[in-house]
Design a protein around this motif. Structure first.
Motif, PDB file in Angstrom:
ATOM      1  N   PRO A 266       0.821  -1.216   0.000  1.00  0.00           N
ATOM      2  CA  PRO A 266       0.000   0.000   0.000  1.00  0.00           C
ATOM      3  C   PRO A 266       0.851   1.261   0.000  1.00  0.00           C
ATOM      4  N   ALA A 267       0.274   2.370  -0.397  1.00  0.00           N
ATOM      5  CA  ALA A 267       1.014   3.621  -0.552  1.00  0.00           C
ATOM      6  C   ALA A 267       1.577   4.140   0.765  1.00  0.00           C
ATOM      7  N   ASP A 268       0.903   3.887   1.874  1.00  0.00           N
ATOM      8  CA  ASP A 268       1.363   4.413   3.158  1.00  0.00           C
ATOM      9  C   ASP A 268       2.207   3.393   3.934  1.00  0.00           C
ATOM     10  N   HIS A 269       2.924   2.552   3.201  1.00  0.00           N
ATOM     11  CA  HIS A 269       3.805   1.556   3.802  1.00  0.00           C
ATOM     12  C   HIS A 269       5.191   1.657   3.171  1.00  0.00           C
ATOM     13  N   ARG A 270       6.193   1.252   3.916  1.00  0.00           N
ATOM     14  CA  ARG A 270       7.575   1.207   3.426  1.00  0.00           C
ATOM     15  C   ARG A 270       8.058  -0.236   3.483  1.00  0.00           C
ATOM     16  N   LEU A 271       8.574  -0.727   2.378  1.00  0.00           N
ATOM     17  CA  LEU A 271       9.162  -2.059   2.363  1.00  0.00           C
ATOM     18  C   LEU A 271      10.571  -1.968   2.932  1.00  0.00           C
ATOM     19  N   GLU A 272      10.835  -2.706   4.007  1.00  0.00           N
ATOM     20  CA  GLU A 272      12.096  -2.601   4.722  1.00  0.00           C
ATOM     21  C   GLU A 272      13.137  -3.612   4.251  1.00  0.00           C
ATOM     22  N   ALA A 273      12.714  -4.845   4.034  1.00  0.00           N
ATOM     23  CA  ALA A 273      13.654  -5.923   3.698  1.00  0.00           C
ATOM     24  C   ALA A 273      12.864  -7.147   3.279  1.00  0.00           C
ATOM     25  N   VAL A 274      13.577  -8.119   2.737  1.00  0.00           N
ATOM     26  CA  VAL A 274      13.015  -9.448   2.485  1.00  0.00           C
ATOM     27  C   VAL A 274      13.881 -10.435   3.251  1.00  0.00           C
ATOM     28  N   VAL A 275      13.232 -11.368   3.941  1.00  0.00           N
ATOM     29  CA  VAL A 275      13.931 -12.330   4.787  1.00  0.00           C
ATOM     30  C   VAL A 275      13.773 -13.729   4.205  1.00  0.00           C
ATOM     31  N   ALA A 276      14.885 -14.427   4.057  1.00  0.00           N
ATOM     32  CA  ALA A 276      14.861 -15.839   3.678  1.00  0.00           C
ATOM     33  C   ALA A 276      14.882 -16.663   4.956  1.00  0.00           C
ATOM     34  N   ILE A 277      13.988 -17.637   5.053  1.00  0.00           N
ATOM     35  CA  ILE A 277      13.866 -18.467   6.251  1.00  0.00           C
ATOM     36  C   ILE A 277      13.780 -19.926   5.833  1.00  0.00           C
ATOM     37  N   GLY A 278      14.443 -20.786   6.581  1.00  0.00           N
ATOM     38  CA  GLY A 278      14.339 -22.202   6.294  1.00  0.00           C
ATOM     39  C   GLY A 278      15.262 -23.035   7.160  1.00  0.00           C
ATOM     40  N   ALA A 279      15.313 -24.306   6.851  1.00  0.00           N
ATOM     41  CA  ALA A 279      16.217 -25.209   7.551  1.00  0.00           C
ATOM     42  C   ALA A 279      17.644 -24.908   7.131  1.00  0.00           C
ATOM     43  N   ALA A 280      18.528 -24.884   8.096  1.00  0.00           N
ATOM     44  CA  ALA A 280      19.931 -24.587   7.804  1.00  0.00           C
ATOM     45  C   ALA A 280      20.541 -25.676   6.932  1.00  0.00           C
ATOM     46  N   GLY A 281      21.359 -25.255   5.984  1.00  0.00           N
ATOM     47  CA  GLY A 281      22.069 -26.187   5.126  1.00  0.00           C
ATOM     48  C   GLY A 281      23.544 -26.237   5.477  1.00  0.00           C
ATOM     49  N   GLU A 282      24.346 -26.687   4.552  1.00  0.00           N
ATOM     50  CA  GLU A 282      25.787 -26.783   4.736  1.00  0.00           C
ATOM     51  C   GLU A 282      26.475 -25.799   3.806  1.00  0.00           C
ATOM     52  N   ALA A 283      27.655 -25.369   4.197  1.00  0.00           N
ATOM     53  CA  ALA A 283      28.401 -24.409   3.383  1.00  0.00           C
ATOM     54  C   ALA A 283      28.598 -24.906   1.965  1.00  0.00           C
ATOM     55  N   GLN A 284      28.792 -26.212   1.814  1.00  0.00           N
ATOM     56  CA  GLN A 284      29.026 -26.746   0.466  1.00  0.00           C
ATOM     57  C   GLN A 284      27.794 -26.678  -0.428  1.00  0.00           C
ATOM     58  N   ASP A 285      26.633 -26.340   0.156  1.00  0.00           N
ATOM     59  CA  ASP A 285      25.427 -26.137  -0.651  1.00  0.00           C
ATOM     60  C   ASP A 285      25.462 -24.804  -1.400  1.00  0.00           C
ATOM     61  N   LEU A 286      26.399 -23.927  -1.014  1.00  0.00           N
ATOM     62  CA  LEU A 286      26.484 -22.596  -1.607  1.00  0.00           C
ATOM     63  C   LEU A 286      27.401 -22.581  -2.815  1.00  0.00           C
ATOM     64  N   PRO A 287      27.280 -21.558  -3.665  1.00  0.00           N
ATOM     65  CA  PRO A 287      28.278 -21.381  -4.721  1.00  0.00           C
ATOM     66  C   PRO A 287      29.684 -21.280  -4.117  1.00  0.00           C
ATOM     67  N   ASP A 288      30.671 -21.703  -4.867  1.00  0.00           N
ATOM     68  CA  ASP A 288      32.042 -21.774  -4.346  1.00  0.00           C
ATOM     69  C   ASP A 288      32.498 -20.477  -3.693  1.00  0.00           C
ATOM     70  N   PHE A 289      32.215 -19.346  -4.321  1.00  0.00           N
ATOM     71  CA  PHE A 289      32.750 -18.084  -3.814  1.00  0.00           C
ATOM     72  C   PHE A 289      32.096 -17.640  -2.512  1.00  0.00           C
ATOM     73  N   LEU A 290      30.973 -18.270  -2.111  1.00  0.00           N
ATOM     74  CA  LEU A 290      30.317 -17.910  -0.863  1.00  0.00           C
ATOM     75  C   LEU A 290      30.664 -18.851   0.293  1.00  0.00           C
ATOM     76  N   GLN A 291      31.249 -19.981  -0.013  1.00  0.00           N
ATOM     77  CA  GLN A 291      31.455 -20.981   1.037  1.00  0.00           C
ATOM     78  C   GLN A 291      32.358 -20.479   2.159  1.00  0.00           C
ATOM     79  N   ALA A 292      33.411 -19.755   1.838  1.00  0.00           N
ATOM     80  CA  ALA A 292      34.330 -19.268   2.862  1.00  0.00           C
ATOM     81  C   ALA A 292      33.693 -18.193   3.743  1.00  0.00           C
ATOM     82  N   ARG A 293      32.640 -17.560   3.259  1.00  0.00           N
ATOM     83  CA  ARG A 293      31.971 -16.496   4.019  1.00  0.00           C
ATOM     84  C   ARG A 293      30.889 -17.041   4.946  1.00  0.00           C
ATOM     85  N   GLU A 294      30.646 -18.336   4.907  1.00  0.00           N
ATOM     86  CA  GLU A 294      29.537 -18.914   5.667  1.00  0.00           C
ATOM     87  C   GLU A 294      29.961 -19.156   7.115  1.00  0.00           C
ATOM     88  N   ALA A 295      30.027 -18.088   7.879  1.00  0.00           N
ATOM     89  CA  ALA A 295      30.420 -18.152   9.282  1.00  0.00           C
ATOM     90  C   ALA A 295      29.805 -16.963  10.009  1.00  0.00           C
TER      91      ALA A 295
END
Length: 200
Positions: free
Chosen positions: A151-180
């Motif tokens: 609606p016009a009188d609202h501000r979108l603040e963020a989008v949140v991803a929610i779910g069961a935690a996975g493993e670092a190796q599930d991520l693209p290679d360049f993101l795996q080292a940042r998963e901490a």
């Protein structure tokens, strides 16, 4: 990975604050409606100015009808890992409020502040349930707003991803080292007695 390997408090706080972090790795496990409702119930009890409760949440489960448009509204960097989450939740705030005893709405100074508190409650509850929750502002806000019918009188603040935690190796290679869990700046860099320091 133990959170304590990366996070240590300088003062004796409850461990829940150290255990909450923002992973990007999600498993393919679905998120149930009951699980999401528990998180939204926690958010419901956040504080707000005049108890106006300006936070609004619009959610889409993976493979549900609202999922493609909300996922497509993320920037490509976020889209490549958030697509494995069980749900995406758009967090918005109502920019006007009705004070007790008044009949006309007025601008709310604290709508974003209060919505942020609600997100914090949601995030802590997610960690308590062993779920991953990662808020993003890497979003095409116009596209996301259109996707959820903002609606016009609202501000979108963020989008949140929610779910069961996975493993670092599930991520693209360049993101795996940042998963901490990330550290935090010392208190002295952001908490000041009486006045801001002159060099701030």
């Amino acid at each position: 990975m133990a959170v304590g390997d990366h996070r240590r408090a300088d003062h004796p706080i409850d461990p829940q604050f150290l255990e909450r972090w923002s992973p990007r790795a999600f498993s393919d496990a679905p998120l149930s409606p009951d699980q999401l409702l528990i998180l939204l119930e926690a958010a419901r009890w956040a504080p707000s100015a005049f108890n106006s409760q300006p936070w609004r949440f619009v959610y889409a489960f993976r493979d549900g009808p609202g999922w493609p448009a909300l996922l497509d509204a993320l920037v490509p960097f976020n889209r490549q890992w958030a697509g494995r989450a069980g749900a995406l939740v758009a967090v918005a705030s109502k920019t006007t409020m009705l004070r007790p005893g008044q009949s006309a709405a007025e601008p709310s100074h604290s709508h974003s502040f209060d919505a942020g508190a609600a997100w914090g409650y949601l995030a802590l509850q997610a960690a308590r349930l062993g779920l991953a929750a990662h808020a993003m502002t890497g979003v095409d806000f116009q596209a996301a707003g259109s996707a959820i019918g903002l609606p016009a009188d609202h501000r979108l603040e963020a989008v949140v991803a929610i779910g069961a935690a996975g493993e670092a190796q599930d991520l693209p290679d360049f993101l795996q080292a940042r998963e901490a869990p990330s550290p935090r700046a010392p208190l002295a860099t952001f908490a000041f007695e009486t006045r801001f320091p002159p060099d701030e």
